[in-house]
Design a protein around this motif. Structure first.
Motif, PDB file in Angstrom:
ATOM      1  N   SER A   1       1.502   3.551  -3.333  1.00 12.29           N
ATOM      2  CA  SER A   1       0.730   4.728  -3.735  1.00 12.29           C
ATOM      3  C   SER A   1       1.432   6.002  -3.258  1.00 12.29           C
TER       4      SER A   1
ATOM      5  N   THR B   1       0.829  -1.205   0.000  1.00 15.83           N
ATOM      6  CA  THR B   1       0.000   0.000   0.000  1.00 15.83           C
ATOM      7  C   THR B   1       0.864   1.257   0.000  1.00 15.83           C
TER       8      THR B   1
ATOM      9  N   SER C   1      -7.972   4.883   5.576  1.00 15.38           N
ATOM     10  CA  SER C   1      -7.924   4.148   4.311  1.00 15.38           C
ATOM     11  C   SER C   1      -8.704   2.849   4.465  1.00 15.38           C
ATOM     12  N   PHE C   2      -9.763   2.693   3.665  1.00 15.90           N
ATOM     13  CA  PHE C   2     -10.578   1.484   3.759  1.00 15.90           C
ATOM     14  C   PHE C   2      -9.793   0.262   3.292  1.00 15.90           C
ATOM     15  N   SER C   3      -9.030   0.410   2.199  1.00 19.80           N
ATOM     16  CA  SER C   3      -8.256  -0.721   1.676  1.00 19.80           C
ATOM     17  C   SER C   3      -7.182  -1.161   2.664  1.00 19.80           C
ATOM     18  N   LEU C   4      -6.541  -0.202   3.332  1.00 21.10           N
ATOM     19  CA  LEU C   4      -5.521  -0.547   4.324  1.00 21.10           C
ATOM     20  C   LEU C   4      -6.153  -1.226   5.537  1.00 21.10           C
ATOM     21  N   THR C   5      -7.376  -0.818   5.886  1.00 23.42           N
ATOM     22  CA  THR C   5      -8.079  -1.451   6.998  1.00 23.42           C
ATOM     23  C   THR C   5      -8.366  -2.913   6.691  1.00 23.42           C
ATOM     24  N   ILE C   6      -8.816  -3.190   5.466  1.00 21.11           N
ATOM     25  CA  ILE C   6      -9.061  -4.576   5.053  1.00 21.11           C
ATOM     26  C   ILE C   6      -7.763  -5.375   5.082  1.00 21.11           C
ATOM     27  N   ALA C   7      -6.702  -4.787   4.534  1.00 17.47           N
ATOM     28  CA  ALA C   7      -5.407  -5.474   4.491  1.00 17.47           C
ATOM     29  C   ALA C   7      -4.891  -5.763   5.899  1.00 17.47           C
TER      30      ALA C   7
END
Length: 221
Positions: free
Chosen positions: A28, A25, A161-167
Motif C-alpha cells: 500500500s 502490507t 493499522s488494524f489490518s497490520l495488527t491482525i497480521a
C-alpha cells in the motif's frame, strides 16, 4: 502422513502465509509512492530494519537448514529491498536515506564477518546468530511502544493499522507455535512481544474507536 508431520506442515504453511501477508502490507505504501510520486507520510526506517531482519533470519535458516525460514525471509528481503529502492527513487533527501542504509548494512556485514570468520564451530555460530536475530526482532516489536504511548495521550488510534495488527498477531502466534514444535527458543522468545503488543493495540482500538476519532475531528472543524 503422521499427525506430528501434518502439524509441522500446517504450522510451516501458516508461518509462510501470515508472514508474507504481513510483509505485503508495504504494497500500500508502494502504491502510494508511485501514485503521488513522493514519500510523504511513508516511513523509511521500518523498510530498512525489516530488510536487515530478513537477511539475518535468512542466514539463520540457511545455517539451520530450515526451508520455512529460508523461503519466508528470502521473499521478505526481496520485497523490503523493492520498497527501499522505490522510496529512494522518489525521495528528495537521498543523502540521509543512503547514510542510514549504508550504516545499517555496514553493521550487518560486520556481524556476518564475525559469525562466519571468528566463530568456526557451526553449532556455536548457530547459537550466536540465533541470539542476534532474537534481540533484533524483539527490538523491532518493542520500537512502536512510543507510538502506543502517544495513542494513549491523544486518545486517538488513527496512527494504528488494524489490518497490520491482525497480521502481526497471526504471524507472531504461528511462529511461536512453530518454534515450540522445533524446540527452538530463538524463534519462540522474539515472537512473544509481537503477541503482547498486538493485544495492547486491540485494547487501544476498543478503548479509542476510530469512528469516535472521526466524529471528534468533525466536531473540532
Amino acid at each position: 502422513m503422521e499427525a506430528g508431520g501434518l502439524a509441522d506442515s500446517l504450522l510451516s504453511g501458516a508461518c509462510v502465509l501470515f508472514t508474507l501477508g504481513m510483509f505485503s502490507t508495504g504494497l500500500s505504501d508502494l502504491k502510494h509512492m508511485r501514485m503521488t510520486r513522493s514519500v510523504d507520510s511513508v516511513q523509511f526506517l521500518p523498510f530498512l530494519t525489516t530488510d536487515v531482519n530478513n537477511l539475518s533470519w535468512l542466514s539463520y535458516g540457511a545455517l539451520k537448514g530450515n526451508w520455512t525460514l529460508i523461503v519466508v525471509n528470502a521473499v521478505g528481503a526481496v520485497l523490503q529491498t523493492l520498497y527501499i529502492l522505490v522510496y529512494l527513487h522518489y525521495c528528495h533527501r537521498k543523502r540521509a536515506v543512503l547514510l542510514q542504509t549504508t550504516t545499517l548494512l555496514g553493521v550487518l556485514v560486520l556481524g556476518f564477518a564475525y559469525f562466519w570468520l571468528l566463530v568456526p564451530d557451526p553449532e556455536m555460530r548457530l547459537q550466536h546468530l540465533g541470539l542476534f536475530c532474537s534481540v533484533f526482532t524483539i527490538s523491532m516489536y518493542l520500537s512502536p511502544l512510543a507510538d502506543l504511548a502517544k495513542v494513549i495521550r491523544t486518545k486517538s488510534t488513527q496512527r494504528l493499522s488494524f489490518s497490520l495488527t491482525i497480521a502481526t498477531l497471526l504471524t507472531s502466534a504461528s511462529w511461536t507455535l512453530y518454534g515450540f514444535r522445533l524446540k527452538d527458543p530463538y524463534i519462540v522468545v522474539p515472537n512473544l512481544p509481537g503477541i503482547l503488543t498486538s493485544f495492547i493495540r486491540f485494547w487501544l482500538f476498543w478503548k479509542y474507536p476510530q469512528e469516535r476519532d472521526r466524529n471528534y475531528r468533525l466536531l473540532q472543524t
